[in-house]
Write a protein that holds these residues in place. Structure first.
Motif, PDB file in Angstrom:
ATOM      1  N   LEU A  59     -13.725 -33.136  16.260  1.00 45.16           N
ATOM      2  CA  LEU A  59     -14.287 -33.741  15.058  1.00 45.16           C
ATOM      3  C   LEU A  59     -14.183 -32.853  13.838  1.00 45.16           C
ATOM      4  CD1 LEU A  59     -17.533 -35.382  16.440  1.00 45.16           C
ATOM      5  CD2 LEU A  59     -15.394 -36.466  15.853  1.00 45.16           C
ATOM      6  N   GLY A  60     -14.322 -31.542  14.031  1.00 39.14           N
ATOM      7  CA  GLY A  60     -14.368 -30.662  12.878  1.00 39.14           C
ATOM      8  C   GLY A  60     -15.730 -30.763  12.222  1.00 39.14           C
ATOM      9  N   PHE A  61     -15.767 -30.724  10.925  1.00 39.32           N
ATOM     10  CA  PHE A  61     -17.029 -30.857  10.193  1.00 39.32           C
ATOM     11  C   PHE A  61     -17.431 -32.317  10.201  1.00 39.32           C
ATOM     12  CE2 PHE A  61     -19.363 -31.489   6.192  1.00 39.32           C
ATOM     13  CZ  PHE A  61     -20.458 -30.716   6.494  1.00 39.32           C
ATOM     14  N   PHE A  62     -18.601 -32.631  10.769  1.00 38.22           N
ATOM     15  CA  PHE A  62     -19.036 -34.010  10.983  1.00 38.22           C
ATOM     16  C   PHE A  62     -20.128 -34.363   9.979  1.00 38.22           C
ATOM     17  CE2 PHE A  62     -21.468 -37.257  13.411  1.00 38.22           C
ATOM     18  CZ  PHE A  62     -20.465 -38.191  13.509  1.00 38.22           C
ATOM     19  N   ASP A  63     -19.801 -35.184   9.021  1.00 33.76           N
ATOM     20  CA  ASP A  63     -20.752 -35.645   8.011  1.00 33.76           C
ATOM     21  C   ASP A  63     -20.522 -37.137   7.792  1.00 33.76           C
ATOM     22  OD1 ASP A  63     -22.651 -35.733   6.027  1.00 33.76           O
ATOM     23  OD2 ASP A  63     -21.331 -34.950   4.477  1.00 33.76           O
ATOM     24  N   PRO A  64     -20.998 -38.005   8.736  1.00 33.26           N
ATOM     25  CA  PRO A  64     -20.678 -39.427   8.642  1.00 33.26           C
ATOM     26  C   PRO A  64     -21.330 -40.130   7.466  1.00 33.26           C
ATOM     27  CG  PRO A  64     -22.247 -39.044  10.404  1.00 33.26           C
ATOM     28  CD  PRO A  64     -21.820 -37.690   9.900  1.00 33.26           C
ATOM     29  N   LEU A  65     -22.461 -39.634   6.985  1.00 41.31           N
ATOM     30  CA  LEU A  65     -23.137 -40.295   5.867  1.00 41.31           C
ATOM     31  C   LEU A  65     -22.691 -39.771   4.512  1.00 41.31           C
ATOM     32  CD1 LEU A  65     -26.757 -40.489   7.288  1.00 41.31           C
ATOM     33  CD2 LEU A  65     -24.981 -42.245   7.285  1.00 41.31           C
ATOM     34  N   GLY A  66     -21.891 -38.725   4.494  1.00 38.55           N
ATOM     35  CA  GLY A  66     -21.402 -38.171   3.241  1.00 38.55           C
ATOM     36  C   GLY A  66     -22.478 -37.454   2.439  1.00 38.55           C
ATOM     37  N   LEU A  67     -23.455 -36.846   3.115  1.00 38.31           N
ATOM     38  CA  LEU A  67     -24.524 -36.157   2.405  1.00 38.31           C
ATOM     39  C   LEU A  67     -24.033 -34.909   1.686  1.00 38.31           C
ATOM     40  CD1 LEU A  67     -27.341 -36.426   5.090  1.00 38.31           C
ATOM     41  CD2 LEU A  67     -27.091 -37.768   3.013  1.00 38.31           C
ATOM     42  N   LEU A  68     -22.931 -34.345   2.162  1.00 37.32           N
ATOM     43  CA  LEU A  68     -22.412 -33.119   1.564  1.00 37.32           C
ATOM     44  C   LEU A  68     -21.080 -33.341   0.854  1.00 37.32           C
ATOM     45  CD1 LEU A  68     -23.284 -30.737   4.490  1.00 37.32           C
ATOM     46  CD2 LEU A  68     -24.397 -30.858   2.285  1.00 37.32           C
ATOM     47  N   ALA A  69     -20.840 -34.560   0.400  1.00 38.72           N
ATOM     48  CA  ALA A  69     -19.558 -34.869  -0.224  1.00 38.72           C
ATOM     49  C   ALA A  69     -19.318 -34.042  -1.488  1.00 38.72           C
ATOM     50  CB  ALA A  69     -19.476 -36.357  -0.544  1.00 38.72           C
ATOM     51  N   ASP A  70     -20.347 -33.822  -2.272  1.00 36.52           N
ATOM     52  CA  ASP A  70     -20.185 -33.035  -3.499  1.00 36.52           C
ATOM     53  C   ASP A  70     -21.220 -31.909  -3.559  1.00 36.52           C
ATOM     54  OD1 ASP A  70     -22.330 -34.676  -3.756  1.00 36.52           O
ATOM     55  OD2 ASP A  70     -21.907 -35.291  -5.812  1.00 36.52           O
ATOM     56  N   ALA A  71     -21.516 -31.324  -2.392  1.00 40.90           N
ATOM     57  CA  ALA A  71     -22.557 -30.297  -2.316  1.00 40.90           C
ATOM     58  C   ALA A  71     -21.964 -28.900  -2.371  1.00 40.90           C
ATOM     59  CB  ALA A  71     -23.347 -30.466  -1.024  1.00 40.90           C
ATOM     60  N   ASP A  72     -22.820 -27.950  -2.723  1.00 39.74           N
ATOM     61  CA  ASP A  72     -22.409 -26.549  -2.728  1.00 39.74           C
ATOM     62  C   ASP A  72     -22.984 -25.860  -1.483  1.00 39.74           C
ATOM     63  OD1 ASP A  72     -25.026 -26.725  -3.454  1.00 39.74           O
ATOM     64  OD2 ASP A  72     -24.903 -25.295  -5.115  1.00 39.74           O
ATOM     65  N   GLN A  73     -22.745 -24.573  -1.353  1.00 40.15           N
ATOM     66  CA  GLN A  73     -23.165 -23.816  -0.183  1.00 40.15           C
ATOM     67  C   GLN A  73     -24.697 -23.792  -0.055  1.00 40.15           C
ATOM     68  OE1 GLN A  73     -21.019 -22.679   2.049  1.00 40.15           O
ATOM     69  NE2 GLN A  73     -22.614 -21.867   3.376  1.00 40.15           N
ATOM     70  N   GLU A  74     -25.400 -23.729  -1.182  1.00 42.97           N
ATOM     71  CA  GLU A  74     -26.860 -23.696  -1.152  1.00 42.97           C
ATOM     72  C   GLU A  74     -27.428 -24.988  -0.578  1.00 42.97           C
ATOM     73  OE1 GLU A  74     -30.592 -23.375  -4.282  1.00 42.97           O
ATOM     74  OE2 GLU A  74     -28.587 -22.753  -4.920  1.00 42.97           O
ATOM     75  N   ARG A  75     -26.881 -26.127  -0.962  1.00 42.73           N
ATOM     76  CA  ARG A  75     -27.330 -27.424  -0.436  1.00 42.73           C
ATOM     77  C   ARG A  75     -27.040 -27.523   1.058  1.00 42.73           C
ATOM     78  NH1 ARG A  75     -30.209 -31.939  -0.461  1.00 42.73           N
ATOM     79  NH2 ARG A  75     -29.057 -33.823  -0.018  1.00 42.73           N
TER      80      ARG A  75
END
Length: 122
Positions: A59-75
């Motif tokens: 899978l690799g990085f799994f983010d199905p809801l896209g919560l980190l689509a435009d996030a930075d490292q802090e988020r």
């Protein structure tokens, strides 16, 4: 009577054709299962977290809801911290439920008016 005999003959001769078509469709479907998968391009926003702990193939990085689509490292670190915290709270709640169901209750008062934990039924 002749008409019904001919229709039966037509039905009987069409069954082998239908079986052949069904077998051909099954073979085509099974051959498609072994075809190489098409690899799509990953977005650059998700590639920022590809080297984090917990990222595993296939899978690799799994983010199905896209919560980190435009996030930075802090988020990312904040969401990871909150996920761990909520997981630990759920584990403690589960253990508390099992302990209470086994008949082990906390002693002492629940409030300043003298109500004890044991005074409230489950």
């Amino acid at each position: 009577f002749v008409l019904t005999i001919r229709s039966r003959e037509t039905k009987l001769t069409s069954y082998p054709t239908m079986y052949k078509l069904a077998i051909a469709a099954l073979l085509a479907g099974s051959a498609a299962a072994f075809a190489p998968a098409q690899v799509g391009q990953s977005s650059t926003a998700l590639n920022a977290f590809e080297n984090e702990l917990g990222v595993q193939p296939p899978l690799g990085f799994f983010d199905p809801l896209g919560l980190l689509a435009d996030a930075d490292q802090e988020r990312f670190e904040r969401l990871r911290y909150v996920e761990l915290k909520h997981g630990r709270i759920c584990q403690l709640a589960f253990l508390g439920q099992i302990t209470t169901r086994n008949g082990i209750h906390l002693g002492g008062d629940i409030d300043f008016s003298g109500n004890s934990f044991d005074s409230f039924p489950n």
